[in-house]
Design a protein around this motif. Structure first.
Motif, PDB file in Angstrom:
ATOM      1  N   GLU A   1       0.825  -1.208   0.000  1.00 26.68           N
ATOM      2  CA  GLU A   1       0.000   0.000   0.000  1.00 26.68           C
ATOM      3  C   GLU A   1       0.857   1.254   0.000  1.00 26.68           C
ATOM      4  O   GLU A   1       0.526   2.251  -0.660  1.00 26.68           O
ATOM      5  CB  GLU A   1      -0.931  -0.007   1.213  1.00 26.68           C
ATOM      6  CG  GLU A   1      -2.050  -1.035   1.109  1.00 26.68           C
ATOM      7  CD  GLU A   1      -2.950  -1.056   2.323  1.00 26.68           C
ATOM      8  OE1 GLU A   1      -2.540  -0.486   3.372  1.00 26.68           O
ATOM      9  OE2 GLU A   1      -4.045  -1.644   2.251  1.00 26.68           O
TER      10      GLU A   1
ATOM     11  N   TYR B   1       0.415   3.765  -3.146  1.00 26.68           N
ATOM     12  CA  TYR B   1      -0.189   5.081  -2.931  1.00 26.68           C
ATOM     13  C   TYR B   1       0.821   6.161  -2.567  1.00 26.68           C
ATOM     14  O   TYR B   1       0.445   7.273  -2.191  1.00 26.68           O
ATOM     15  CB  TYR B   1      -1.262   4.982  -1.845  1.00 26.68           C
ATOM     16  CG  TYR B   1      -2.352   4.006  -2.206  1.00 26.68           C
ATOM     17  CD1 TYR B   1      -3.162   4.204  -3.320  1.00 26.68           C
ATOM     18  CD2 TYR B   1      -2.569   2.850  -1.453  1.00 26.68           C
ATOM     19  CE1 TYR B   1      -4.153   3.301  -3.670  1.00 26.68           C
ATOM     20  CE2 TYR B   1      -3.562   1.939  -1.798  1.00 26.68           C
ATOM     21  CZ  TYR B   1      -4.343   2.173  -2.905  1.00 26.68           C
ATOM     22  OH  TYR B   1      -5.325   1.279  -3.250  1.00 26.68           O
TER      23      TYR B   1
ATOM     24  N   ASN C   1      -1.560  -5.577  -3.971  1.00 26.72           N
ATOM     25  CA  ASN C   1      -2.584  -4.677  -3.449  1.00 26.72           C
ATOM     26  C   ASN C   1      -3.908  -4.848  -4.193  1.00 26.72           C
ATOM     27  O   ASN C   1      -4.979  -4.889  -3.573  1.00 26.72           O
ATOM     28  CB  ASN C   1      -2.102  -3.229  -3.563  1.00 26.72           C
ATOM     29  CG  ASN C   1      -2.786  -2.314  -2.575  1.00 26.72           C
ATOM     30  OD1 ASN C   1      -2.929  -2.648  -1.400  1.00 26.72           O
ATOM     31  ND2 ASN C   1      -3.232  -1.167  -3.032  1.00 26.72           N
TER      32      ASN C   1
ATOM     33  N   GLU D   1      -7.386  -6.080  -2.453  1.00 28.78           N
ATOM     34  CA  GLU D   1      -8.547  -5.195  -2.474  1.00 28.78           C
ATOM     35  C   GLU D   1      -9.730  -5.831  -3.200  1.00 28.78           C
ATOM     36  O   GLU D   1     -10.879  -5.710  -2.764  1.00 28.78           O
ATOM     37  CB  GLU D   1      -8.182  -3.865  -3.139  1.00 28.78           C
ATOM     38  CG  GLU D   1      -7.306  -2.963  -2.292  1.00 28.78           C
ATOM     39  CD  GLU D   1      -7.035  -1.628  -2.965  1.00 28.78           C
ATOM     40  OE1 GLU D   1      -7.392  -1.474  -4.161  1.00 28.78           O
ATOM     41  OE2 GLU D   1      -6.468  -0.743  -2.298  1.00 28.78           O
TER      42      GLU D   1
END
Length: 332
Positions: free
Chosen positions: A20, A24, A154, A158
């Motif tokens: 993550e 991000y 990720n 998700e």
């Protein structure tokens, strides 16, 4: 991948936390940066040679799904369901909590009255088998290195988490079919009448000590946050939330949680459907995980890509207390 990093990646939470942060652009510590460097060299070599001897890409995906979706506690799911797990070839059943239907009559001494019967109903889970497959081109491993691996980890995590939550939410929505816990709203958003009816129902049905929560898309939570029963109970924290976000977290004492009405899952569906606000008081049933998730990996050097297949994500739900659920259904 070296032994030290492989051991570190097995620690609960580290793999997904690293992925993550990479995905991000979040701040990383020394361990995260070291993991990125080692992962980068390892991923680029796979892209250059078409060899992942120990199927480590598959193992990274399996850990992410297992540790951070299947095994990790989810606050909302834990609030709504009793969670458990069983073996791959096991089965389970539950009982709908019977209502007290025993009638007491005024009678003469020594006489008989009509017998009352209690309905002990057994239910079985509704099972869902989730599976996903994807390809990672060798060129992306050579070009993106550790970033390509982080994105894969990720995205898979998700996707499974969102799909599981969507199925559970829709099961709860479908369990309510008639009044008094089905509340119809003639407009496109909750009004004071429908929102009050939802809150009152939750207050009345909740047992002492049970948590209540109202769930819906952000546009509906925003609308409810502007109604009198929300604005009259503002704490300092709620006032700050109102100033920053335009919504507050409680309606007539019931916690509210909002979800995106724009961002969709890869299948094109929203995590939470449109035109519905759901209210839950305590546990409404069981969520059971069956077996283990398996992730398979194969190298296709002719097509120059890695094929990843994740399956075995099996979970079931039993709604044994539908009376603990209420919903507002908005007009088109």
């Amino acid at each position: 991948m070296n032994l030290e990093l492989s051991t570190k990646m097995q620690e609960n939470g580290f793999l997904v936390d690293w992925a993550e942060r990479v995905q991000y652009g979040l701040e990383m510590n020394d361990e995260h940066r070291e993991a990125s460097e080692v992962m980068d060299e390892w991923a680029r070599k796979i892209g250059e040679r078409g060899v992942d001897k120990d199927n480590e890409i598959a193992e990274l995906v399996r850990r992410a799904i297992t540790n951070d979706v299947v095994a990790a506690p989810d606050e909302l799911i834990s609030m709504m369901f009793d969670e458990s797990s069983i073996g791959e070839f096991d089965d389970v059943y539950g009982e709908v909590e019977p209502k007290n239907t025993i009638k007491v009559y005024e009678a003469i001494k020594g006489g008989n009255v009509d017998a009352s019967y209690i309905d002990f109903t057994r239910v079985r889970p509704e099972w869902k088998e989730l599976q996903a497959e994807t390809f990672i081109p060798y060129v992306d491993l050579r070009r993106g290195g550790y970033k390509t691996v982080a994105s894969l980890v990720n995205y898979m995590k998700e996707a499974f988490a969102q799909k599981r939550w969507s199925i559970l939410f829709n099961r709860a929505v479908a369990a309510v079919t008639a009044a008094p816990n089905l509340i119809s709203e003639a407009t496109a958003a909750p009004t004071a009448t429908s929102a009050d009816a939802l809150a009152i129902y939750l207050m009345d049905i909740a047992e002492p000590g049970e948590s209540t929560v109202i769930l819906g898309q952000n546009k509906y939570i925003m609308a409810m946050s502007k109604l009198p029963s929300a604005s009259e109970i503002q704490s300092d924290a709620a006032k700050e939330a109102w100033r920053r976000y335009g919504s507050i977290g409680f309606y007539a004492g019931q916690e509210m949680r909002g979800f995106s009405g724009i961002r969709k899952m890869a299948d094109g569906n929203l995590v939470i459907p449109n035109q519905v606000v759901l209210g839950v008081a305590g546990k409404i049933g069981s969520a059971i995980t069956r077996g283990e998730t398996h992730v398979y990996e194969s190298m296709d050097n002719n097509a120059e890509h890695v094929h990843i297949k994740a399956n075995g994500f099996s979970f079931g739900t039993m709604i044994t207390k539908p009376e603990k659920i209420a919903k507002i259904v908005m007009a088109q």
